[in-house]
Motif scaffolding. Structure first.
Motif, PDB file in Angstrom:
ATOM      1  N   GLY A  41    -149.452-113.939   4.305  1.00 23.20           N
ATOM      2  CA  GLY A  41    -149.514-115.164   5.107  1.00 23.20           C
ATOM      3  C   GLY A  41    -148.774-116.340   4.497  1.00 23.20           C
ATOM      4  N   LEU A  42    -147.899-116.077   3.533  1.00 27.37           N
ATOM      5  CA  LEU A  42    -147.121-117.153   2.924  1.00 27.37           C
ATOM      6  C   LEU A  42    -146.015-117.629   3.856  1.00 27.37           C
ATOM      7  CD1 LEU A  42    -146.802-115.831  -0.722  1.00 27.37           C
ATOM      8  CD2 LEU A  42    -148.067-117.834   0.037  1.00 27.37           C
ATOM      9  N   VAL A  43    -145.237-116.708   4.343  1.00 27.10           N
ATOM     10  CA  VAL A  43    -144.161-116.994   5.295  1.00 27.10           C
ATOM     11  C   VAL A  43    -144.313-115.990   6.430  1.00 27.10           C
ATOM     12  CG1 VAL A  43    -141.673-117.172   5.659  1.00 27.10           C
ATOM     13  CG2 VAL A  43    -142.645-117.780   3.435  1.00 27.10           C
ATOM     14  N   SER A  44    -144.686-116.486   7.590  1.00 24.43           N
ATOM     15  CA  SER A  44    -144.934-115.610   8.746  1.00 24.43           C
ATOM     16  C   SER A  44    -143.855-115.841   9.809  1.00 24.43           C
ATOM     17  CB  SER A  44    -146.317-115.879   9.330  1.00 24.43           C
ATOM     18  OG  SER A  44    -147.303-115.617   8.370  1.00 24.43           O
ATOM     19  N   PRO A  45    -142.856-114.967   9.845  1.00 24.85           N
ATOM     20  CA  PRO A  45    -141.772-115.138  10.827  1.00 24.85           C
ATOM     21  C   PRO A  45    -142.247-114.765  12.232  1.00 24.85           C
ATOM     22  CG  PRO A  45    -141.496-113.092   9.641  1.00 24.85           C
ATOM     23  CD  PRO A  45    -142.662-113.790   9.010  1.00 24.85           C
ATOM     24  N   ASP A  46    -141.463-115.177  13.219  1.00 27.76           N
ATOM     25  CA  ASP A  46    -141.737-114.760  14.593  1.00 27.76           C
ATOM     26  C   ASP A  46    -141.471-113.271  14.719  1.00 27.76           C
ATOM     27  OD1 ASP A  46    -142.429-117.309  15.286  1.00 27.76           O
ATOM     28  OD2 ASP A  46    -140.588-117.748  16.390  1.00 27.76           O
ATOM     29  N   ARG A  47    -141.980-112.689  15.798  1.00 27.50           N
ATOM     30  CA  ARG A  47    -141.784-111.256  16.040  1.00 27.50           C
ATOM     31  C   ARG A  47    -141.071-111.056  17.373  1.00 27.50           C
ATOM     32  NH1 ARG A  47    -143.865-107.509  12.155  1.00 27.50           N
ATOM     33  NH2 ARG A  47    -145.065-108.768  10.724  1.00 27.50           N
ATOM     34  N   THR A  48    -140.270-110.006  17.421  1.00 28.16           N
ATOM     35  CA  THR A  48    -139.625-109.619  18.678  1.00 28.16           C
ATOM     36  C   THR A  48    -140.608-108.767  19.471  1.00 28.16           C
ATOM     37  OG1 THR A  48    -138.708-107.594  17.747  1.00 28.16           O
ATOM     38  CG2 THR A  48    -137.348-109.589  17.571  1.00 28.16           C
ATOM     39  N   ALA A  49    -140.225-108.392  20.672  1.00 23.67           N
ATOM     40  CA  ALA A  49    -141.074-107.536  21.496  1.00 23.67           C
ATOM     41  C   ALA A  49    -141.337-106.206  20.800  1.00 23.67           C
ATOM     42  CB  ALA A  49    -140.435-107.311  22.862  1.00 23.67           C
ATOM     43  N   GLY A  50    -140.373-105.723  20.024  1.00 24.69           N
ATOM     44  CA  GLY A  50    -140.527-104.470  19.290  1.00 24.69           C
ATOM     45  C   GLY A  50    -141.192-104.655  17.936  1.00 24.69           C
ATOM     46  N   ARG A  51    -141.759-105.844  17.653  1.00 27.33           N
ATOM     47  CA  ARG A  51    -142.473-106.187  16.423  1.00 27.33           C
ATOM     48  C   ARG A  51    -141.560-106.407  15.213  1.00 27.33           C
ATOM     49  NH1 ARG A  51    -146.409-108.625  16.543  1.00 27.33           N
ATOM     50  NH2 ARG A  51    -147.377-107.796  14.694  1.00 27.33           N
ATOM     51  N   GLY A  52    -140.255-106.518  15.440  1.00 31.61           N
ATOM     52  CA  GLY A  52    -139.340-106.810  14.343  1.00 31.61           C
ATOM     53  C   GLY A  52    -139.451-108.276  13.944  1.00 31.61           C
ATOM     54  N   ARG A  53    -139.294-108.538  12.672  1.00 32.24           N
ATOM     55  CA  ARG A  53    -139.383-109.912  12.164  1.00 32.24           C
ATOM     56  C   ARG A  53    -138.090-110.664  12.450  1.00 32.24           C
ATOM     57  NH1 ARG A  53    -141.923-106.576   8.444  1.00 32.24           N
ATOM     58  NH2 ARG A  53    -144.009-107.231   7.809  1.00 32.24           N
ATOM     59  N   ARG A  54    -138.239-111.938  12.838  1.00 31.26           N
ATOM     60  CA  ARG A  54    -137.092-112.828  13.025  1.00 31.26           C
ATOM     61  C   ARG A  54    -137.386-114.131  12.297  1.00 31.26           C
ATOM     62  NH1 ARG A  54    -135.216-108.790  14.342  1.00 31.26           N
ATOM     63  NH2 ARG A  54    -134.023-108.233  16.183  1.00 31.26           N
ATOM     64  N   TYR A  55    -136.549-114.417  11.308  1.00 31.60           N
ATOM     65  CA  TYR A  55    -136.746-115.599  10.466  1.00 31.60           C
ATOM     66  C   TYR A  55    -135.907-116.762  10.977  1.00 31.60           C
ATOM     67  CZ  TYR A  55    -139.093-112.550   7.115  1.00 31.60           C
ATOM     68  OH  TYR A  55    -139.963-111.687   6.526  1.00 31.60           O
TER      69      TYR A  55
END
Length: 148
Positions: A41-55
């Motif tokens: 929970g230090l750096v929580s990027p957004d997620r795509t529909a496929g659950r991939g991280r997007r910073y």
């Protein structure tokens, strides 16, 4: 905002655009480290529909800050998490203070306008009475003593 419509395709510091490999390169960290920071929970990027991280650019800056606090300052990850939480809380409180300050300023302006309206409604044909006689006499009061 300044009144203009914002372009929905315009990128900001919060726009999630970087995949984990690019975010790792930009921050100088290993992708597994980024995954670990996300789990903690230090750096929580957004997620795509496929659950991939997007910073976002802000996430990259936060990753660099975490690295600097950990490596240069020797702060453990739990301490870093608390620092980030407190910084976020301070930012939220500063925003709230700004909102309240603007509300107070608006109320002060409204009060001044209302005061001006009241003063403008005074009857001009009435003049307040002031006793212009002033005397320099000194009066000493001595209570009467009861007679025995």
């Amino acid at each position: 905002m300044d009144g203009r419509r914002r372009n929905p395709y315009q990128l900001t510091d919060e726009s999630p655009v970087y995949v984990i490999s690019i975010a790792a390169q930009l921050s100088g960290l290993h992708p597994q480290t980024l995954r670990q920071y996300d789990r903690l929970g230090l750096v929580s990027p957004d997620r795509t529909a496929g659950r991939g991280r997007r910073y976002s650019a802000r996430d990259i800056e936060l990753l660099r800050t975490v690295q600097q606090l950990s490596q240069d300052e020797g702060i453990n990850l739990a301490g870093i998490k608390r620092i980030i939480e407190l910084e976020n809380q301070v930012a939220a409180l500063q925003q709230r203070v700004a909102e309240l300050s603007a509300a107070v300023d608006g109320a002060a302006v409204a009060m001044q306008q209302r005061e001006a309206q009241v003063h403008a409604s005074y009857r001009r044909d009435l003049v307040p009475y002031q006793d212009v006689r002033q005397t320099g006499a000194l009066v000493v009061w001595r209570p009467k003593r009861p007679k025995d």
